[in-house]
Each structure stands twice: as structure tokens, then as C-alpha cells.
Design a protein around this motif. Structure first.
Motif, mmCIF file in Angstrom:
data_model
loop_
_atom_site.group_PDB
_atom_site.id
_atom_site.type_symbol
_atom_site.label_atom_id
_atom_site.label_comp_id
_atom_site.label_asym_id
_atom_site.label_seq_id
_atom_site.Cartn_x
_atom_site.Cartn_y
_atom_site.Cartn_z
ATOM 1 N N THR A 98 -3.533 -3.356 1.664
ATOM 2 C CA THR A 98 -4.215 -3.172 0.383
ATOM 3 C C THR A 98 -5.584 -3.844 0.441
ATOM 4 O O THR A 98 -5.876 -4.624 1.351
ATOM 5 C CB THR A 98 -3.398 -3.830 -0.738
ATOM 6 N N ASN A 99 -6.417 -3.544 -0.544
ATOM 7 C CA ASN A 99 -7.732 -4.187 -0.611
ATOM 8 C C ASN A 99 -7.598 -5.700 -0.753
ATOM 9 O O ASN A 99 -8.463 -6.454 -0.304
ATOM 10 C CB ASN A 99 -8.541 -3.625 -1.788
ATOM 11 N N GLU A 100 -6.492 -6.139 -1.378
ATOM 12 C CA GLU A 100 -6.283 -7.571 -1.575
ATOM 13 C C GLU A 100 -5.907 -8.295 -0.280
ATOM 14 O O GLU A 100 -5.881 -9.517 -0.234
ATOM 15 C CB GLU A 100 -5.171 -7.801 -2.608
ATOM 16 N N SER A 101 -5.616 -7.525 0.783
ATOM 17 C CA SER A 101 -5.157 -8.152 2.030
ATOM 18 C C SER A 101 -6.299 -8.468 2.999
ATOM 19 O O SER A 101 -6.063 -8.796 4.153
ATOM 20 C CB SER A 101 -4.136 -7.241 2.723
ATOM 21 N N LYS A 102 -7.550 -8.376 2.514
ATOM 22 C CA LYS A 102 -8.704 -8.614 3.400
ATOM 23 C C LYS A 102 -8.620 -9.936 4.163
ATOM 24 O O LYS A 102 -9.013 -10.008 5.317
ATOM 25 C CB LYS A 102 -10.006 -8.587 2.588
ATOM 26 N N ASP A 103 -8.083 -10.963 3.505
ATOM 27 C CA ASP A 103 -8.016 -12.282 4.144
ATOM 28 C C ASP A 103 -7.023 -12.315 5.309
ATOM 29 O O ASP A 103 -7.073 -13.214 6.140
ATOM 30 C CB ASP A 103 -7.634 -13.358 3.123
ATOM 31 N N SER A 104 -6.116 -11.338 5.347
ATOM 32 C CA SER A 104 -5.132 -11.274 6.433
ATOM 33 C C SER A 104 -5.714 -10.626 7.689
ATOM 34 O O SER A 104 -5.102 -10.654 8.746
ATOM 35 C CB SER A 104 -3.911 -10.455 6.001
ATOM 36 N N ILE A 105 -6.889 -9.994 7.547
ATOM 37 C CA ILE A 105 -7.481 -9.252 8.669
ATOM 38 C C ILE A 105 -8.476 -10.135 9.406
ATOM 39 O O ILE A 105 -9.444 -10.613 8.833
ATOM 40 C CB ILE A 105 -8.166 -7.969 8.162
ATOM 41 N N LEU A 106 -8.205 -10.348 10.691
ATOM 42 C CA LEU A 106 -9.056 -11.195 11.528
ATOM 43 C C LEU A 106 -10.058 -10.371 12.329
ATOM 44 O O LEU A 106 -11.137 -10.839 12.662
ATOM 45 C CB LEU A 106 -8.174 -12.015 12.478
ATOM 46 N N ALA A 107 -9.689 -9.133 12.656
ATOM 47 C CA ALA A 107 -10.559 -8.249 13.429
ATOM 48 C C ALA A 107 -10.108 -6.811 13.216
ATOM 49 O O ALA A 107 -8.946 -6.562 12.907
ATOM 50 C CB ALA A 107 -10.484 -8.596 14.917
ATOM 51 N N SER A 108 -11.023 -5.858 13.382
ATOM 52 C CA SER A 108 -10.645 -4.450 13.281
ATOM 53 C C SER A 108 -9.807 -4.061 14.494
ATOM 54 O O SER A 108 -10.154 -4.413 15.627
ATOM 55 C CB SER A 108 -11.893 -3.567 13.219
ATOM 56 N N ALA A 109 -8.710 -3.347 14.244
ATOM 57 C CA ALA A 109 -7.845 -2.917 15.340
ATOM 58 C C ALA A 109 -6.933 -1.799 14.878
ATOM 59 O O ALA A 109 -6.735 -1.591 13.681
ATOM 60 C CB ALA A 109 -7.010 -4.085 15.868
ATOM 61 N N ALA A 147 1.135 9.365 10.201
ATOM 62 C CA ALA A 147 1.073 8.408 9.094
ATOM 63 C C ALA A 147 0.187 7.253 9.552
ATOM 64 O O ALA A 147 0.207 6.870 10.729
ATOM 65 C CB ALA A 147 2.454 7.892 8.722
ATOM 66 N N ILE A 148 -0.618 6.737 8.629
ATOM 67 C CA ILE A 148 -1.527 5.646 8.992
ATOM 68 C C ILE A 148 -1.379 4.466 8.028
ATOM 69 O O ILE A 148 -2.220 4.247 7.152
ATOM 70 C CB ILE A 148 -2.996 6.112 9.031
ATOM 71 N N PRO A 149 -0.296 3.703 8.188
ATOM 72 C CA PRO A 149 -0.100 2.557 7.299
ATOM 73 C C PRO A 149 -1.222 1.528 7.450
ATOM 74 O O PRO A 149 -1.676 1.266 8.564
ATOM 75 C CB PRO A 149 1.247 1.986 7.737
ATOM 76 N N HIS A 150 -1.668 1.001 6.323
ATOM 77 C CA HIS A 150 -2.702 -0.041 6.325
ATOM 78 C C HIS A 150 -2.536 -0.884 5.079
ATOM 79 O O HIS A 150 -1.785 -0.518 4.177
ATOM 80 C CB HIS A 150 -4.105 0.577 6.400
ATOM 81 N N ARG A 184 0.844 -1.198 0.000
ATOM 82 C CA ARG A 184 0.000 0.000 0.000
ATOM 83 C C ARG A 184 0.882 1.251 0.000
ATOM 84 O O ARG A 184 0.649 2.190 -0.749
ATOM 85 C CB ARG A 184 -0.916 -0.021 1.226
ATOM 86 N N GLU A 185 1.895 1.236 0.834
ATOM 87 C CA GLU A 185 2.798 2.390 0.960
ATOM 88 C C GLU A 185 3.537 2.647 -0.358
ATOM 89 O O GLU A 185 3.787 3.799 -0.720
ATOM 90 C CB GLU A 185 3.790 2.130 2.093
ATOM 91 N N ALA A 186 3.865 1.565 -1.084
ATOM 92 C CA ALA A 186 4.579 1.705 -2.356
ATOM 93 C C ALA A 186 3.691 2.360 -3.411
ATOM 94 O O ALA A 186 4.175 3.060 -4.301
ATOM 95 C CB ALA A 186 5.058 0.343 -2.835
ATOM 96 N N SER A 187 2.381 2.163 -3.313
ATOM 97 C CA SER A 187 1.479 2.723 -4.324
ATOM 98 C C SER A 187 0.993 4.117 -3.936
ATOM 99 O O SER A 187 0.776 4.959 -4.794
ATOM 100 C CB SER A 187 0.279 1.793 -4.563
ATOM 101 N N VAL A 188 0.830 4.380 -2.647
ATOM 102 C CA VAL A 188 0.392 5.705 -2.200
ATOM 103 C C VAL A 188 0.880 5.928 -0.774
ATOM 104 O O VAL A 188 0.746 5.052 0.076
ATOM 105 C CB VAL A 188 -1.150 5.870 -2.299
ATOM 106 N N SER A 189 1.476 7.088 -0.527
ATOM 107 C CA SER A 189 1.991 7.372 0.813
ATOM 108 C C SER A 189 0.842 7.477 1.810
ATOM 109 O O SER A 189 -0.213 8.042 1.500
ATOM 110 C CB SER A 189 2.776 8.681 0.826
ATOM 111 N N THR A 190 1.049 6.932 2.993
ATOM 112 C CA THR A 190 0.020 7.014 4.030
ATOM 113 C C THR A 190 0.287 8.175 4.993
ATOM 114 O O THR A 190 -0.309 8.258 6.059
ATOM 115 C CB THR A 190 -0.084 5.687 4.814
ATOM 116 N N TYR A 191 1.190 9.079 4.590
ATOM 117 C CA TYR A 191 1.411 10.297 5.375
ATOM 118 C C TYR A 191 0.167 11.179 5.261
ATOM 119 O O TYR A 191 -0.340 11.413 4.171
ATOM 120 C CB TYR A 191 2.638 11.050 4.857
#
Length: 143
Positions: free
Chosen positions: A64-75, A59-62, A46-53
Motif C-alpha cells: 500500500t502507499n502507507e508501506s513506503k517506509d518498508s521499502i529499502l530499494a526498488s526490486a 498477478a502483481i502483488p505490491h 493492498r490485495e484486500a482493497s483491490v485485486s492485483t490480478y
């Protein structure tokens, strides 16, 4: 489950570079049981495609949309740096890692953006004596 707990806030992070800070944010989210370890790679992508600054020392790193399966809970993870990190030429003192389950990150993002849009609030976060004080200032994210 609250998206932000005391254990997910540090005022003594060890990172000295943007990449280390992203890893540190991911590691805190993994420790919270919110994401799988491969989420760090999605945050880097995500950071490589758009800065999260975001401005105002944030800065709020998060992932990509493709990483949904890696997310188990909001945090969230929150790291406050004494010495600003260089984030693509911008000074960053607050790195807030975000994992949003089922689109939940947009609401969380907007709550953080509101706090960081006020310079007085950012100053309060900078001056907060400890993680508990930071949690109190950011507590709205859990509502």
C-alpha cells in the motif's frame, strides 16, 4: 542496483494459494534486501482493497502507499507456477512481487504490463526452460 536478478526468480515456488504466493513474493523481496519483513502485511492489505490480478496469467502483488517506509530499494520477485493458482477465481501462473522506492514502481509496472500484454511473450515466459531465460525475457525492467 538492478531491480531483477537471477536470485529473485523461481520456477519451483512452493505456494499453492494466493496468500502463500503473496508471502513467497514478499520473502524473496526481503531476501533481496529490498523490503522489511512487514511488507508482506502491506501486500495483503493492498490485495484486500483491490485485486492485483492483471490478466494473461499474471498477478502483481505490491504494498500500500502507507508501506513506503518498508521499502529499502526498488526490486521485483518473479515466481512461475506449473499449476495455475486460483487468484479470486482467475488462473495465475506468474506472480511478480513489486517494491518501488520513491515512486519507482510505476515505471517498473508499465514495463511488465507491456510484456504481459503480448500473448506471444507470455507463451515464451511459460516455455522458458529456467530462471536465466525468464530474466532474459524480462530484462528490460533493469534499464
Amino acid at each position: 542496483m538492478p531491480v531483477l536478478t537471477l536470485e529473485q526468480i523461481t520456477t519451483s515456488p512452493r505456494a499453492t494459494t494466493k496468500d502463500e504466493a503473496i508471502q513467497e513474493a514478499a520473502d524473496m523481496l526481503v531476501a533481496a534486501g529490498a523490503v522489511t519483513p512487514d511488507y508482506a502485511d502491506a501486500m495483503r492489505a493492498r490485495e484486500a482493497s483491490v485485486s492485483t490480478y492483471m490478466g494473461n496469467l499474471l498477478a502483481i502483488p505490491h504494498g500500500t502507499n502507507e508501506s513506503k517506509d518498508s521499502i529499502l530499494a526498488s526490486a521485483l520477485s518473479v515466481a512461475r507456477y506449473e499449476t495455475p493458482l486460483d487468484w479470486d477465481g482467475n488462473p495465475v501462473k506468474f506472480v511478480i512481487g513489486i517494491a518501488g522506492k520513491d515512486g519507482g514502481h510505476l515505471e517498473i509496472l508499465s514495463k511488465i504490463a507491456i510484456v504481459f500484454s503480448e500473448e506471444d511473450d507470455v507463451a515464451k515466459l511459460e516455455a522458458a526452460p529456467d530462471a536465466a531465460a525468464i530474466l532474459e525475457l524480462l530484462g528490460d525492467v533493469n534499464e
